[in-house]
Design a protein around this motif. Structure first.
Motif, mmCIF file in Angstrom:
data_model
loop_
_atom_site.group_PDB
_atom_site.id
_atom_site.type_symbol
_atom_site.label_atom_id
_atom_site.label_comp_id
_atom_site.label_asym_id
_atom_site.label_seq_id
_atom_site.Cartn_x
_atom_site.Cartn_y
_atom_site.Cartn_z
ATOM 1 N N ILE A 51 0.851 -1.185 0.000
ATOM 2 C CA ILE A 51 0.000 0.000 0.000
ATOM 3 C C ILE A 51 0.888 1.236 0.000
ATOM 4 C CG2 ILE A 51 -0.242 0.111 2.526
ATOM 5 C CD1 ILE A 51 -3.266 0.908 1.868
ATOM 6 N N LEU A 74 -3.054 0.339 -3.797
ATOM 7 C CA LEU A 74 -3.140 -0.922 -3.068
ATOM 8 C C LEU A 74 -2.974 -2.054 -4.073
ATOM 9 C CD1 LEU A 74 -3.787 -2.588 -0.488
ATOM 10 C CD2 LEU A 74 -6.203 -2.397 -1.125
ATOM 11 N N ALA A 97 -7.101 -0.001 -4.769
ATOM 12 C CA ALA A 97 -7.553 1.011 -3.808
ATOM 13 C C ALA A 97 -8.982 1.434 -4.108
ATOM 14 C CB ALA A 97 -6.634 2.225 -3.847
ATOM 15 N N TYR A 102 -12.112 -4.666 -1.108
ATOM 16 C CA TYR A 102 -10.840 -4.513 -0.398
ATOM 17 C C TYR A 102 -10.919 -3.444 0.691
ATOM 18 C CZ TYR A 102 -8.816 -7.469 -3.958
ATOM 19 O OH TYR A 102 -8.535 -8.531 -4.774
ATOM 20 N N GLN A 106 -7.874 -2.432 3.102
ATOM 21 C CA GLN A 106 -7.359 -1.074 2.921
ATOM 22 C C GLN A 106 -7.371 -0.308 4.238
ATOM 23 O OE1 GLN A 106 -8.682 1.119 -0.594
ATOM 24 N NE2 GLN A 106 -9.149 2.856 0.741
#
Length: 123
Positions: A51, A74, A97, A102, A106
């Motif tokens: 990330i 991400l 991202a 996710y 995240q």
């Protein structure tokens, strides 16, 4: 980091007495006056993910502004052994991202990244 060249009036990109002379080296933070850095990216790698959070940089305080995110990356690194010469290229081509599936990953990684960065001394 990415530096602000809006104050520069010369003919070369990034060459404001910080020794950068090309577009390729323009983001070299080593020679950049801290007041001219606009953004700073913080990257963290876990076993399965990478990330990167890009934030507005406060040159006066020498700190990121956590309330002003500029971009977020991400990537899923599941199966990445780290041995291939193109390890990043093999796994960092689809930015996950802000995809709903996710969101939990995240949020967890962003909290962990911030905790780690805030442990550093910025003075």
């Amino acid at each position: 980091c990415f530096q602000n060249n809006s104050h520069h009036t010369g003919g070369k990109p990034g060459d404001e007495n910080n020794r950068t002379t090309s577009w390729e080296s323009m983001s070299d933070c080593h020679w950049t006056e801290r007041a001219f850095i606009d953004f700073m990216g913080y990257k963290m790698r876990t076993e399965n993910y990478a990330i990167t959070q890009w934030l507005v940089w406060d040159g006066a305080k020498l700190r990121p502004d956590w309330d002003q995110q500029v971009a977020l990356e991400l990537y899923d690194h599941t199966g990445d052994t780290g041995f291939a010469p193109a390890a990043f290229d093999d796994f960092e081509y689809v930015n996950l991202a802000d995809l709903p599936q996710y969101a939990s990953v995240q949020a967890t990684l962003l909290a962990q990244l911030r905790r780690e960065v805030e442990r550093w001394s910025f003075s």
